[in-house]
Design an enzyme around this catalytic site. Structure first.
Site, mmCIF file in Angstrom:
data_model
loop_
_atom_site.group_PDB
_atom_site.id
_atom_site.type_symbol
_atom_site.label_atom_id
_atom_site.label_comp_id
_atom_site.label_asym_id
_atom_site.label_seq_id
_atom_site.Cartn_x
_atom_site.Cartn_y
_atom_site.Cartn_z
ATOM 1 C CG MET A 184 -2.048 0.569 1.646
ATOM 2 S SD MET A 184 -2.331 2.237 1.962
ATOM 3 C CE MET A 184 -1.056 2.316 3.312
ATOM 4 N N PRO A 185 0.692 2.284 -0.673
ATOM 5 C CG PRO A 185 1.376 4.210 -1.493
ATOM 6 C CD PRO A 185 1.851 3.359 -0.724
#
Length: 129
Positions: free
Chosen positions: A1-2
């Site tokens: 993530m992102p």
């Protein structure tokens, strides 16, 4: 993530796409404290007639090399975001020939319970990450 979502005009070769994605990943690693294998990217190719990206009156000229990047992420500090803007534009210009005037970035923030990386678990909430 992102999660990085790229929107580009059709016409880039596979090598150009791979370089774009690799370059963005390296910029993200330099800007955010995330692991090397924290790589989630999707690239959408659009006909020129299907995407509009003007300049909000700023006088920024766009070309066919335009990249619109949506960054879906947990909250990030202002200095991390501005470092990412600068790092990405510099890296894309140096490695991919994409001018900073052709890079538009928008962050969409969410929270820990908004992420499951698989196995039916919310890893941030469960403490796995």
């Amino acid at each position: 993530m992102p999660l990085l979502k790229f929107h580009v005009f059709k016409g880039r070769s596979l090598d150009e796409v791979n370089l774009l994605l690799d370059t963005a990943h390296q910029s993200m690693l330099r800007s955010f404290a995330v692991p090397e294998r924290d790589r989630y990217q999707v690239l959408f190719e659009h006909e020129r007639s299907h995407m509009r990206a003007l300049d909000t009156g700023l006088g920024i000229e766009r070309t066919d090399r335009f990249v619109l990047l949506e960054v879906v992420s947990r909250p990030r500090a202002r200095d991390e975001k501005t470092a990412f803007y600068e790092n990405l534009c510099t890296d894309l210009q140096e490695k991919c020939g994409v001018q900073s005037s052709d890079v538009m970035i928008s962050f969409v923030e969410n929270t820990d319970e908004d992420w499951s990386f698989g196995l039916g678990r919310a890893q941030f909430v469960a403490g796995d990450l």
